[in-house]
Write a protein that holds these residues in place. Structure first.
Motif, PDB file in Angstrom:
ATOM      1  N   ASP A   1     -10.878  -2.901 -50.737  1.00 33.04           N
ATOM      2  CA  ASP A   1     -11.200  -3.936 -51.698  1.00 33.04           C
ATOM      3  C   ASP A   1     -11.820  -5.135 -50.972  1.00 33.04           C
ATOM      4  O   ASP A   1     -11.424  -5.465 -49.865  1.00 33.04           O
ATOM      5  CB  ASP A   1      -9.955  -4.410 -52.445  1.00 33.04           C
ATOM      6  N   VAL A   2     -12.762  -5.750 -51.642  1.00 34.19           N
ATOM      7  CA  VAL A   2     -13.376  -6.961 -51.100  1.00 34.19           C
ATOM      8  C   VAL A   2     -12.415  -8.126 -51.283  1.00 34.19           C
ATOM      9  O   VAL A   2     -11.853  -8.320 -52.357  1.00 34.19           O
ATOM     10  CB  VAL A   2     -14.701  -7.263 -51.817  1.00 34.19           C
ATOM     11  N   GLN A   3     -12.246  -8.888 -50.239  1.00 37.52           N
ATOM     12  CA  GLN A   3     -11.399 -10.078 -50.316  1.00 37.52           C
ATOM     13  C   GLN A   3     -12.101 -11.264 -49.688  1.00 37.52           C
ATOM     14  O   GLN A   3     -12.680 -11.147 -48.607  1.00 37.52           O
ATOM     15  CB  GLN A   3     -10.060  -9.835 -49.602  1.00 37.52           C
ATOM     16  N   LEU A   4     -12.013 -12.392 -50.378  1.00 35.49           N
ATOM     17  CA  LEU A   4     -12.526 -13.663 -49.867  1.00 35.49           C
ATOM     18  C   LEU A   4     -11.390 -14.660 -49.929  1.00 35.49           C
ATOM     19  O   LEU A   4     -10.816 -14.875 -51.000  1.00 35.49           O
ATOM     20  CB  LEU A   4     -13.704 -14.158 -50.707  1.00 35.49           C
ATOM     21  N   VAL A   5     -11.066 -15.253 -48.816  1.00 33.38           N
ATOM     22  CA  VAL A   5      -9.939 -16.181 -48.748  1.00 33.38           C
ATOM     23  C   VAL A   5     -10.421 -17.509 -48.187  1.00 33.38           C
ATOM     24  O   VAL A   5     -10.822 -17.584 -47.023  1.00 33.38           O
ATOM     25  CB  VAL A   5      -8.796 -15.616 -47.891  1.00 33.38           C
ATOM     26  N   GLU A   6     -10.353 -18.540 -49.039  1.00 29.79           N
ATOM     27  CA  GLU A   6     -10.779 -19.876 -48.616  1.00 29.79           C
ATOM     28  C   GLU A   6      -9.619 -20.644 -47.993  1.00 29.79           C
ATOM     29  O   GLU A   6      -8.451 -20.416 -48.328  1.00 29.79           O
ATOM     30  CB  GLU A   6     -11.304 -20.692 -49.815  1.00 29.79           C
ATOM     31  N   SER A   7      -9.974 -21.565 -47.116  1.00 25.99           N
ATOM     32  CA  SER A   7      -8.992 -22.468 -46.520  1.00 25.99           C
ATOM     33  C   SER A   7      -9.708 -23.739 -46.068  1.00 25.99           C
ATOM     34  O   SER A   7     -10.943 -23.785 -46.061  1.00 25.99           O
ATOM     35  CB  SER A   7      -8.279 -21.811 -45.337  1.00 25.99           C
ATOM     36  N   GLY A   8      -8.912 -24.735 -45.726  1.00 25.03           N
ATOM     37  CA  GLY A   8      -9.488 -25.965 -45.180  1.00 25.03           C
ATOM     38  C   GLY A   8      -9.554 -27.123 -46.139  1.00 25.03           C
ATOM     39  O   GLY A   8      -9.959 -28.233 -45.759  1.00 25.03           O
ATOM     40  N   GLY A   9      -9.195 -26.896 -47.397  1.00 26.22           N
ATOM     41  CA  GLY A   9      -9.198 -27.994 -48.348  1.00 26.22           C
ATOM     42  C   GLY A   9      -8.087 -28.989 -48.045  1.00 26.22           C
ATOM     43  O   GLY A   9      -7.224 -28.757 -47.197  1.00 26.22           O
ATOM     44  N   GLY A  10      -8.117 -30.104 -48.755  1.00 22.67           N
ATOM     45  CA  GLY A  10      -7.091 -31.115 -48.569  1.00 22.67           C
ATOM     46  C   GLY A  10      -7.515 -32.434 -49.172  1.00 22.67           C
ATOM     47  O   GLY A  10      -8.474 -32.500 -49.941  1.00 22.67           O
ATOM     48  N   SER A  11      -6.778 -33.470 -48.819  1.00 22.12           N
ATOM     49  CA  SER A  11      -7.065 -34.815 -49.308  1.00 22.12           C
ATOM     50  C   SER A  11      -7.652 -35.643 -48.184  1.00 22.12           C
ATOM     51  O   SER A  11      -7.173 -35.599 -47.051  1.00 22.12           O
ATOM     52  CB  SER A  11      -5.777 -35.468 -49.817  1.00 22.12           C
ATOM     53  N   LEU A  20     -14.473 -26.373 -44.740  1.00 21.44           N
ATOM     54  CA  LEU A  20     -13.893 -25.246 -45.467  1.00 21.44           C
ATOM     55  C   LEU A  20     -14.296 -23.944 -44.775  1.00 21.44           C
ATOM     56  O   LEU A  20     -15.396 -23.829 -44.228  1.00 21.44           O
ATOM     57  CB  LEU A  20     -14.389 -25.224 -46.901  1.00 21.44           C
ATOM     58  N   SER A  21     -13.391 -22.988 -44.829  1.00 18.84           N
ATOM     59  CA  SER A  21     -13.651 -21.665 -44.278  1.00 18.84           C
ATOM     60  C   SER A  21     -13.423 -20.625 -45.356  1.00 18.84           C
ATOM     61  O   SER A  21     -12.566 -20.791 -46.228  1.00 18.84           O
ATOM     62  CB  SER A  21     -12.720 -21.370 -43.094  1.00 18.84           C
ATOM     63  N   CYS A  22     -14.177 -19.547 -45.274  1.00 22.43           N
ATOM     64  CA  CYS A  22     -13.996 -18.413 -46.184  1.00 22.43           C
ATOM     65  C   CYS A  22     -14.017 -17.148 -45.344  1.00 22.43           C
ATOM     66  O   CYS A  22     -15.074 -16.764 -44.820  1.00 22.43           O
ATOM     67  CB  CYS A  22     -15.092 -18.390 -47.234  1.00 22.43           C
ATOM     68  N   ALA A  23     -12.866 -16.532 -45.220  1.00 28.81           N
ATOM     69  CA  ALA A  23     -12.740 -15.298 -44.452  1.00 28.81           C
ATOM     70  C   ALA A  23     -12.958 -14.113 -45.369  1.00 28.81           C
ATOM     71  O   ALA A  23     -12.322 -14.004 -46.421  1.00 28.81           O
ATOM     72  CB  ALA A  23     -11.369 -15.219 -43.792  1.00 28.81           C
ATOM     73  N   ALA A  24     -13.855 -13.228 -44.969  1.00 28.23           N
ATOM     74  CA  ALA A  24     -14.231 -12.082 -45.793  1.00 28.23           C
ATOM     75  C   ALA A  24     -13.751 -10.777 -45.176  1.00 28.23           C
ATOM     76  O   ALA A  24     -13.740 -10.628 -43.952  1.00 28.23           O
ATOM     77  CB  ALA A  24     -15.740 -12.049 -45.965  1.00 28.23           C
ATOM     78  N   SER A  25     -13.372  -9.855 -46.034  1.00 29.55           N
ATOM     79  CA  SER A  25     -12.968  -8.540 -45.553  1.00 29.55           C
ATOM     80  C   SER A  25     -13.284  -7.498 -46.612  1.00 29.55           C
ATOM     81  O   SER A  25     -13.482  -7.825 -47.777  1.00 29.55           O
ATOM     82  CB  SER A  25     -11.476  -8.516 -45.218  1.00 29.55           C
ATOM     83  N   GLY A  26     -13.354  -6.253 -46.177  1.00 25.62           N
ATOM     84  CA  GLY A  26     -13.514  -5.162 -47.120  1.00 25.62           C
ATOM     85  C   GLY A  26     -14.941  -4.697 -47.338  1.00 25.62           C
ATOM     86  O   GLY A  26     -15.182  -3.816 -48.152  1.00 25.62           O
ATOM     87  N   ALA A  75     -19.390 -12.544 -36.384  1.00 25.15           N
ATOM     88  CA  ALA A  75     -18.364 -11.904 -35.561  1.00 25.15           C
ATOM     89  C   ALA A  75     -16.975 -12.111 -36.158  1.00 25.15           C
ATOM     90  O   ALA A  75     -16.080 -11.273 -35.983  1.00 25.15           O
ATOM     91  CB  ALA A  75     -18.419 -12.446 -34.145  1.00 25.15           C
ATOM     92  N   LYS A  76     -16.801 -13.213 -36.852  1.00 22.16           N
ATOM     93  CA  LYS A  76     -15.504 -13.519 -37.455  1.00 22.16           C
ATOM     94  C   LYS A  76     -15.479 -13.239 -38.956  1.00 22.16           C
ATOM     95  O   LYS A  76     -14.470 -13.500 -39.611  1.00 22.16           O
ATOM     96  CB  LYS A  76     -15.148 -14.988 -37.208  1.00 22.16           C
ATOM     97  N   ASN A  77     -16.592 -12.750 -39.498  1.00 22.34           N
ATOM     98  CA  ASN A  77     -16.679 -12.499 -40.945  1.00 22.34           C
ATOM     99  C   ASN A  77     -16.273 -13.732 -41.748  1.00 22.34           C
ATOM    100  O   ASN A  77     -15.522 -13.632 -42.729  1.00 22.34           O
ATOM    101  CB  ASN A  77     -15.807 -11.312 -41.349  1.00 22.34           C
TER     102      ASN A  77
END
Length: 124
Positions: A1-11, A20-26, A75-77
């Motif tokens: 399955d395709v997965q996209l996971v965001e991170s890095g948000g905040g105040s 922001l980062s978005c790690a992709a897999s699948g 390299a890090k998707n």
């Protein structure tokens, strides 16, 4: 399955920066176009930035040109959104998206195949 996971948000305070980062897999990440979108309460989803497959051409919404930069590390998707000189109007939930073919009207959100769950950005 395709997965996209965001991170890095905040105040952050106005004038500050976030990445922001978005790690992709699948899937074969480097063959996809990647994009960042945002949506604030009561507003329509807005295309922020997009990058061609493999790290080629980029496009930005007028509202973020000169302040935001999209990039990717095959390299890090992972695709990044560097946000500088943040303004309160930048506050929104930010989503990354992937497309097998570059959507003609990329900024309206149509034609994107997969979406992440989002990461919240709040600028005060």
């Amino acid at each position: 399955d395709v997965q996209l996971v965001e991170s890095g948000g905040g105040s952050v305070q106005a004038g500050g920066s976030l990445r922001l980062s978005c790690a992709a897999s699948g899937y074969t990440y480097s063959s996809y176009c990647m994009g960042w979108f945002r949506q604030a309460p009561g507003n329509e989803r807005e295309g922020v930035a997009t990058i061609y497959a493999g790290g080629g051409r980029t496009y930005y919404a007028d509202s973020v040109k000169g302040r935001f930069t999209i990039s990717q590390d095959n390299a890090k998707n992972t695709v990044y959104l560097q946000m500088n000189s943040l303004k309160p109007d930048d506050s929104a939930m930010y989503y990354c998206a992937a497309a097998r073919r570059f959507p003609v009207n990329w900024s309206d959100g149509s034609g994107w195949d997969d979406w992440g769950q989002g990461t919240q950005v709040t600028v005060s």
